[in-house]
Motif scaffolding. Structure first.
Motif, short mmCIF file in Angstrom:
data_model
loop_
_atom_site.label_atom_id
_atom_site.label_comp_id
_atom_site.label_asym_id
_atom_site.label_seq_id
_atom_site.Cartn_x
_atom_site.Cartn_y
_atom_site.Cartn_z
N ALA A 1 0.83 -1.21 0.00
CA ALA A 1 0.00 0.00 0.00
C ALA A 1 0.86 1.26 0.00
CB ALA A 1 -0.92 -0.01 1.22
N ALA A 2 1.98 1.22 0.72
CA ALA A 2 2.88 2.39 0.76
C ALA A 2 3.48 2.66 -0.61
CB ALA A 2 3.97 2.15 1.79
N VAL A 3 3.90 1.61 -1.31
CA VAL A 3 4.47 1.77 -2.65
C VAL A 3 3.42 2.30 -3.62
CG1 VAL A 3 5.41 0.51 -4.63
CG2 VAL A 3 6.31 0.08 -2.33
N HIS A 4 2.22 1.75 -3.57
CA HIS A 4 1.16 2.20 -4.46
C HIS A 4 0.80 3.66 -4.20
CE1 HIS A 4 -0.54 -2.05 -5.55
NE2 HIS A 4 0.68 -1.83 -5.99
N ALA A 5 0.78 4.05 -2.92
CA ALA A 5 0.46 5.43 -2.59
C ALA A 5 1.52 6.38 -3.13
CB ALA A 5 0.32 5.59 -1.07
N ALA A 6 2.79 5.99 -3.03
CA ALA A 6 3.88 6.84 -3.52
C ALA A 6 3.81 7.01 -5.04
CB ALA A 6 5.23 6.24 -3.13
N LEU A 7 3.32 5.99 -5.73
CA LEU A 7 3.23 6.03 -7.19
C LEU A 7 1.90 6.60 -7.67
CD1 LEU A 7 4.82 2.57 -8.07
CD2 LEU A 7 5.89 4.83 -8.22
N GLY A 8 0.96 6.88 -6.74
CA GLY A 8 -0.33 7.40 -7.14
C GLY A 8 -1.22 6.35 -7.75
N VAL A 9 -1.14 5.11 -7.25
CA VAL A 9 -1.97 4.03 -7.75
C VAL A 9 -3.15 3.85 -6.81
CG1 VAL A 9 -2.07 1.58 -8.33
CG2 VAL A 9 0.00 2.88 -8.79
N SER A 10 -4.36 3.89 -7.35
CA SER A 10 -5.56 3.74 -6.53
C SER A 10 -5.83 2.27 -6.27
CB SER A 10 -6.77 4.37 -7.23
OG SER A 10 -7.16 3.57 -8.34
#
Length: 300
Positions: free
Chosen positions: A259-268
């Motif tokens: 979730a942290a990686v997705h948030a940093a990349l702007g992935v919903s």
């Protein structure tokens, strides 16, 4: 030999976006010569890695990995810092390209949990091995517990170890789930997890899948494609660490890191990706530039 546990990605040649800007034949030749020069230097100084002090060893390795990026015309942009603080940590990132391990080590040299095949790769395999990699034989499930025990011991002993928990490469616009096995080593070792998000884009801010190492292509084919790209930027986002004990088990810990990686990349949650920032937002500068506003540090 394959088995249901073997990581697999649906990404293939169809994920590669056509029309990426390319450099001319002369620039490609210059890059190839530069890459050979970096490789030659790395081979010459490799024996020093076993005798110099850890600080000097890290500076030497960082210089080699940055040299590889420069040779291929890749500009490195780093947001945040990977701190050691005298203790071990499991550093996890999304997996797109063979360039991933080069970029992470250009920021902070560290050991890696890598697939057994990498040991046989030309040049990069030797560098990764000399950096103290722990190799995983993905075709032998019986070897997994021993490898995880070795990883936990390395973490407990104070090493930073880089892991790609997706288990295989994806194109960057699609990604895989973080598999929990390696996170058990962080729990057993009593160390934090440091998520790191990677993104490849062009100088104008457009995200690109061209550096992805996917499908049936060989490493040489992927190297050639990167060699001809113009204005390739590798962005590294260092996320806040996840402290020991925050997750109830390895699956929850893997979910928090993903979730942290997705948030940093702007992935919903639905997989939609927010457009990458343009250079006007994060400007690249030469390697001797020390600071940027707030927590953004930029390196070439």
């Amino acid at each position: 030999m394959t088995h249901p546990w073997m990581p697999a990605s649906p990404c293939g040649p169809g994920c590669l976006a056509p029309g990426a800007p390319a450099v001319g034949p002369l620039r490609r030749a210059v890059r190839l010569i530069a890459a050979v020069a970096v490789v030659t230097f790395a081979l010459l100084v490799a024996p020093l890695l076993f005798v110099v002090r850890p600080g000097a060893r890290d500076r030497l390795l960082r210089g080699v990995f940055r040299g590889v990026l420069r040779a291929f015309g890749v500009r490195l942009v780093v947001h945040g810092a990977i701190e050691a603080a005298g203790r071990g940590a499991l550093v996890v990132n999304n997996h797109i390209s063979w360039l991933d391990i080069v970029g992470v080590n250009a920021v902070r040299p560290m050991r890696a949990l890598a697939k057994q095949e990498i040991a046989g790769w030309p040049v990069l395999g030797g560098l990764v091995t000399r950096a103290g990699s722990i190799y995983l034989d993905r075709e032998r499930l019986s070897a997994l517990p021993g490898t995880m025990a070795e990883l936990a011991a390395a973490l407990r002993g104070g090493s930073l170890v880089s892991v790609t928990p997706e288990g295989t490469t994806w194109c960057g616009r699609a990604s895989g789930r973080f598999r929990p096995a390696a996170f058990q080593a962080a729990i057993d070792g009593g160390v934090p997890v440091r998520p790191v998000a990677l993104r490849y884009r062009l100088a104008d801010g457009r995200e690109t899948t061209e550096p992805a190492f996917i499908g049936p292509e060989s490493l040489i084919e992927s190297l050639r494609r990167v060699l001809r790209l113009r204005g390739l930027v590798l962005e590294v986002f260092v996320c806040p660490e996840i402290a020991p004990g925050r997750a109830a088990d390895r699956r929850e810990l893997a979910g928090l890191a993903e979730a942290a990686v997705h948030a940093a990349l702007g992935v919903s949650a639905l997989g939609a990706r927010v457009p990458a920032p343009r250079d006007a937002d994060t400007r690249t500068q030469p390697a001797d530039t020390r600071t940027q506003p707030a927590d953004t540090r930029v390196q070439a």
